[in-house]
Design an enzyme around this catalytic site. Structure first.
Site, PDB file in Angstrom:
ATOM      1  N   SER A   1       0.766  -1.051  -0.100  1.00 54.68           N
ATOM      2  CA  SER A   1      -0.167  -0.074   0.047  1.00 54.68           C
ATOM      3  C   SER A   1       0.851   1.435   0.130  1.00 54.68           C
ATOM      4  CB  SER A   1      -1.130  -0.115   1.212  1.00 54.68           C
ATOM      5  OG  SER A   1      -2.011   0.926   0.910  1.00 54.68           O
TER       6      SER A   1
ATOM      7  N   HIS B   1       5.982  13.090   7.987  1.00 49.44           N
ATOM      8  CA  HIS B   1       5.928  14.639   7.832  1.00 49.44           C
ATOM      9  C   HIS B   1       6.739  14.854   9.095  1.00 49.44           C
ATOM     10  CE1 HIS B   1       2.417  13.926   5.074  1.00 49.44           C
ATOM     11  NE2 HIS B   1       2.191  13.161   5.971  1.00 49.44           N
TER      12      HIS B   1
ATOM     13  N   CYS C   1      -2.465  -3.335   2.956  1.00 47.07           N
ATOM     14  CA  CYS C   1      -3.538  -4.114   2.618  1.00 47.07           C
ATOM     15  C   CYS C   1      -3.301  -5.672   2.774  1.00 47.07           C
ATOM     16  CB  CYS C   1      -3.781  -3.998   1.016  1.00 47.07           C
ATOM     17  SG  CYS C   1      -4.410  -2.210   0.590  1.00 47.07           S
TER      18      CYS C   1
END
Length: 104
Positions: A56, A61, A76
């Protein structure tokens, strides 16, 4: 599907390249398979990276003014090991505050 979210703090000066290296290393340690990585550096500070995984995707950040990072990892499949992923950040000197694992 599983979704890992955590916030961590770093207490030393750290470059965007080092953060990216740690992020990629954590993906590999978790047995996730990076297909592509996209990075962006903000002025005067801050950094974001997104990796497309065979399983996936994940993102990181940074907020250098507060020494915080926020990490999201979606999978997934059941194969990536979220504990190994988070531990890699701890072993790299990050103080991992809150970890949430959600079933989707």
């Amino acid at each position: 599907m599983k979704h890992l979210i955590f916030t961590a703090k770093y207490n030393r000066l750290i470059s965007n390249n080092e953060i990216l290296s740690i992020f990629h290393g954590a993906c590999e340690k978790a047995n996730a398979h990076i297909r592509r990585s996209i990075e962006y550096s903000f002025f005067p500070g801050g950094f974001t990276a997104v990796v497309i995984l065979a399983e996936s995707h994940a993102s990181i950040h940074t907020w250098p003014e507060t020494g915080l990072i926020r990490v999201d990892f979606f999978s997934c499949s059941m194969s990536p090991n979220f504990d190994d992923f988070t531990d890699y950040f701890r072993e790299s000197g990050f103080i991992v505050n809150k970890v949430d694992i959600l079933e989707r």
